[in-house]
Design a protein around this motif. Structure first.
Motif, mmCIF file in Angstrom:
data_model
loop_
_atom_site.group_PDB
_atom_site.id
_atom_site.type_symbol
_atom_site.label_atom_id
_atom_site.label_comp_id
_atom_site.label_asym_id
_atom_site.label_seq_id
_atom_site.Cartn_x
_atom_site.Cartn_y
_atom_site.Cartn_z
ATOM 1 N N LEU A 172 7.258 7.562 7.428
ATOM 2 C CA LEU A 172 7.788 6.405 7.423
ATOM 3 C C LEU A 172 7.043 5.297 7.650
ATOM 4 C CD1 LEU A 172 10.711 5.260 8.468
ATOM 5 C CD2 LEU A 172 10.009 5.233 10.735
ATOM 6 N N ASN A 173 7.308 4.128 6.918
ATOM 7 C CA ASN A 173 6.176 2.957 6.944
ATOM 8 C C ASN A 173 6.899 1.714 7.898
ATOM 9 O OD1 ASN A 173 5.422 0.476 4.698
ATOM 10 N ND2 ASN A 173 4.098 1.293 5.774
ATOM 11 N N ILE A 174 5.866 1.479 8.823
ATOM 12 C CA ILE A 174 6.128 0.458 9.594
ATOM 13 C C ILE A 174 4.691 -0.475 9.651
ATOM 14 C CG2 ILE A 174 6.764 -0.752 11.826
ATOM 15 C CD1 ILE A 174 8.407 1.767 12.405
ATOM 16 N N ALA A 175 4.718 -1.505 9.118
ATOM 17 C CA ALA A 175 3.315 -2.327 8.792
ATOM 18 C C ALA A 175 2.930 -2.512 10.124
ATOM 19 C CB ALA A 175 3.356 -3.406 7.788
ATOM 20 N N TYR A 176 1.523 -2.432 10.498
ATOM 21 C CA TYR A 176 0.824 -2.685 11.520
ATOM 22 C C TYR A 176 0.525 -4.115 11.424
ATOM 23 C CZ TYR A 176 -1.830 -3.042 16.037
ATOM 24 O OH TYR A 176 -2.455 -3.389 17.216
ATOM 25 N N MET A 177 -0.037 -4.573 10.141
ATOM 26 C CA MET A 177 -0.542 -5.933 9.947
ATOM 27 C C MET A 177 0.256 -6.263 8.782
ATOM 28 S SD MET A 177 -4.466 -5.593 10.784
ATOM 29 C CE MET A 177 -4.533 -7.264 11.563
ATOM 30 N N PHE A 178 0.294 -7.513 8.301
ATOM 31 C CA PHE A 178 0.695 -8.205 7.000
ATOM 32 C C PHE A 178 -0.541 -8.989 6.300
ATOM 33 C CE2 PHE A 178 4.763 -8.305 9.702
ATOM 34 C CZ PHE A 178 5.341 -7.277 8.811
ATOM 35 N N ASN A 179 -0.433 -8.977 5.028
ATOM 36 C CA ASN A 179 -1.352 -9.745 4.400
ATOM 37 C C ASN A 179 -0.747 -11.078 4.293
ATOM 38 O OD1 ASN A 179 -3.082 -7.526 3.652
ATOM 39 N ND2 ASN A 179 -1.860 -6.991 2.035
ATOM 40 N N THR A 180 -1.431 -12.089 4.447
ATOM 41 C CA THR A 180 -1.269 -13.598 4.420
ATOM 42 C C THR A 180 -2.182 -14.331 3.762
ATOM 43 O OG1 THR A 180 -2.402 -14.420 6.429
ATOM 44 C CG2 THR A 180 0.085 -13.544 6.816
ATOM 45 N N PRO A 181 -2.010 -15.589 3.424
ATOM 46 C CA PRO A 181 -3.173 -16.279 2.766
ATOM 47 C C PRO A 181 -4.250 -16.498 3.485
ATOM 48 C CG PRO A 181 -0.755 -17.296 2.109
ATOM 49 C CD PRO A 181 -0.491 -16.328 3.162
ATOM 50 N N GLU A 182 -3.944 -16.520 4.762
ATOM 51 C CA GLU A 182 -5.176 -16.562 5.605
ATOM 52 C C GLU A 182 -5.791 -15.204 6.098
ATOM 53 O OE1 GLU A 182 -1.986 -17.889 6.799
ATOM 54 O OE2 GLU A 182 -2.442 -19.534 5.473
ATOM 55 N N GLY A 183 -5.408 -14.228 5.584
ATOM 56 C CA GLY A 183 -5.718 -12.761 6.081
ATOM 57 C C GLY A 183 -4.793 -12.049 6.642
ATOM 58 N N ARG A 184 -5.219 -10.877 7.082
ATOM 59 C CA ARG A 184 -4.251 -10.108 7.598
ATOM 60 C C ARG A 184 -3.906 -10.538 9.078
ATOM 61 N NH1 ARG A 184 -6.216 -3.982 5.952
ATOM 62 N NH2 ARG A 184 -5.168 -4.257 3.856
ATOM 63 N N VAL A 185 -2.559 -10.230 9.376
ATOM 64 C CA VAL A 185 -2.216 -10.804 10.850
ATOM 65 C C VAL A 185 -1.218 -9.662 11.396
ATOM 66 C CG1 VAL A 185 -2.104 -13.239 10.481
ATOM 67 C CG2 VAL A 185 0.025 -11.895 9.973
ATOM 68 N N LYS A 186 -1.424 -9.298 12.412
ATOM 69 C CA LYS A 186 -0.626 -8.406 13.460
ATOM 70 C C LYS A 186 0.861 -8.549 13.030
ATOM 71 C CE LYS A 186 -0.087 -6.021 17.468
ATOM 72 N NZ LYS A 186 -0.711 -5.731 18.905
ATOM 73 N N ASN A 187 1.616 -7.519 12.728
ATOM 74 C CA ASN A 187 3.084 -7.474 12.676
ATOM 75 C C ASN A 187 3.528 -7.710 14.275
ATOM 76 O OD1 ASN A 187 5.771 -7.157 12.705
ATOM 77 N ND2 ASN A 187 5.589 -5.066 11.804
ATOM 78 N N PRO A 188 4.186 -8.962 14.447
ATOM 79 C CA PRO A 188 4.594 -9.249 15.902
ATOM 80 C C PRO A 188 5.854 -8.426 16.327
ATOM 81 C CG PRO A 188 5.320 -10.973 14.524
ATOM 82 C CD PRO A 188 4.442 -9.976 13.561
ATOM 83 N N LYS A 189 6.586 -7.657 15.601
ATOM 84 C CA LYS A 189 7.665 -6.767 15.514
ATOM 85 C C LYS A 189 7.333 -5.356 15.554
ATOM 86 C CE LYS A 189 10.784 -10.473 14.010
ATOM 87 N NZ LYS A 189 11.986 -10.717 13.023
ATOM 88 N N PHE A 190 6.134 -5.140 15.495
ATOM 89 C CA PHE A 190 5.875 -3.622 15.304
ATOM 90 C C PHE A 190 6.285 -2.767 16.378
ATOM 91 C CE2 PHE A 190 2.537 -0.140 16.155
ATOM 92 C CZ PHE A 190 2.749 0.332 14.760
ATOM 93 N N MET A 191 6.168 -3.067 17.468
ATOM 94 C CA MET A 191 6.574 -2.052 18.649
ATOM 95 C C MET A 191 8.229 -1.939 18.540
ATOM 96 S SD MET A 191 5.612 0.135 20.616
ATOM 97 C CE MET A 191 3.635 -0.305 20.493
ATOM 98 N N GLU B 72 0.875 -1.249 -0.074
ATOM 99 C CA GLU B 72 0.141 0.063 -0.023
ATOM 100 C C GLU B 72 0.993 1.239 -0.068
ATOM 101 O OE1 GLU B 72 -4.146 -0.834 2.581
ATOM 102 O OE2 GLU B 72 -2.133 -1.219 3.511
ATOM 103 N N PHE B 73 1.809 1.007 0.832
ATOM 104 C CA PHE B 73 2.848 2.418 1.103
ATOM 105 C C PHE B 73 3.341 2.579 -0.319
ATOM 106 C CE2 PHE B 73 6.888 4.357 2.105
ATOM 107 C CZ PHE B 73 6.389 5.385 2.847
ATOM 108 N N LYS B 74 3.992 1.664 -1.308
ATOM 109 C CA LYS B 74 4.484 1.760 -2.470
ATOM 110 C C LYS B 74 3.732 2.380 -3.255
ATOM 111 C CE LYS B 74 8.183 -1.659 -1.704
ATOM 112 N NZ LYS B 74 8.596 -2.952 -2.172
ATOM 113 N N ASN B 75 2.432 2.376 -3.335
ATOM 114 C CA ASN B 75 1.433 2.879 -4.210
ATOM 115 C C ASN B 75 1.240 4.341 -4.078
ATOM 116 O OD1 ASN B 75 1.027 0.745 -5.768
ATOM 117 N ND2 ASN B 75 -0.438 -0.033 -4.155
ATOM 118 N N GLY B 76 1.773 4.857 -2.899
ATOM 119 C CA GLY B 76 1.426 6.275 -2.601
ATOM 120 C C GLY B 76 1.486 6.558 -1.127
ATOM 121 N N HIS B 77 1.967 7.739 -0.886
ATOM 122 C CA HIS B 77 2.089 7.957 0.738
ATOM 123 C C HIS B 77 2.299 9.475 0.810
ATOM 124 C CE1 HIS B 77 6.546 8.297 0.665
ATOM 125 N NE2 HIS B 77 6.399 7.084 -0.193
ATOM 126 N N VAL B 78 1.804 9.757 2.286
ATOM 127 C CA VAL B 78 2.128 11.057 2.582
ATOM 128 C C VAL B 78 3.702 11.755 2.768
ATOM 129 C CG1 VAL B 78 1.974 12.641 4.721
ATOM 130 C CG2 VAL B 78 0.016 11.041 4.102
#
Length: 131
Positions: free
Chosen positions: A47-66, A37-43
């Motif tokens: 700085l981009n740090i994903a809160y969630m990732f897309n996976t085959p099972e759906g979105r999951v929280k980024n365990p390393k976010f903090m 999403e960030f690569k398609n355009g951003h403010v």
């Protein structure tokens, strides 16, 4: 009687106009959308740090976010957190406040509202096609 307990500071949501104003005063923009999403355009200057990732099972929280946020920002830094529409950024802002970040705002409406108001964005350079 309200028995609901608060888990620390409450998320304060600001609109894109207030966010733009704060960015001009030295706040930093933390974009919590996916890298795609960030690569398609951003403010600008985000700085981009994903809160969630897309996976085959759906979105999951980024365990390393903090850990990733703390490697770049301090708890006294002034941050505006945004995503695509303003939902993931509420969760990310909540996590930051619970981690004792002091100056964090959620940007309501996210990137969609930012673009909808005609504010500047950084977009990828179009690929040149040579004939």
């Amino acid at each position: 009687m309200d028995l609901k307990k608060s888990s620390g500071a409450e998320v304060i949501t600001i609109d894109v106009h207030e966010a733009k104003n704060l960015l001009s005063q030295g706040y930093r923009y933390l974009d919590v959308r996916t890298e795609e999403e960030f690569k398609n355009g951003h403010v600008e200057n985000a700085l981009n740090i994903a809160y969630m990732f897309n996976t085959p099972e759906g979105r999951v929280k980024n365990p390393k976010f903090m850990d990733q946020v703390l490697s770049v920002f301090g708890k006294e830094d002034h941050l505006i957190v945004g995503c695509q529409s303003g939902v993931r950024s509420v969760y990310a802002t909540t996590d930051l406040l619970e981690a004792e970040f002091k100056h964090v705002y959620n940007m309501g409406g996210g990137y969609i509202a930012w673009v909808g108001n005609g504010f500047d964005v950084t977009k990828p350079n179009p690929v040149e096609i040579k004939l």
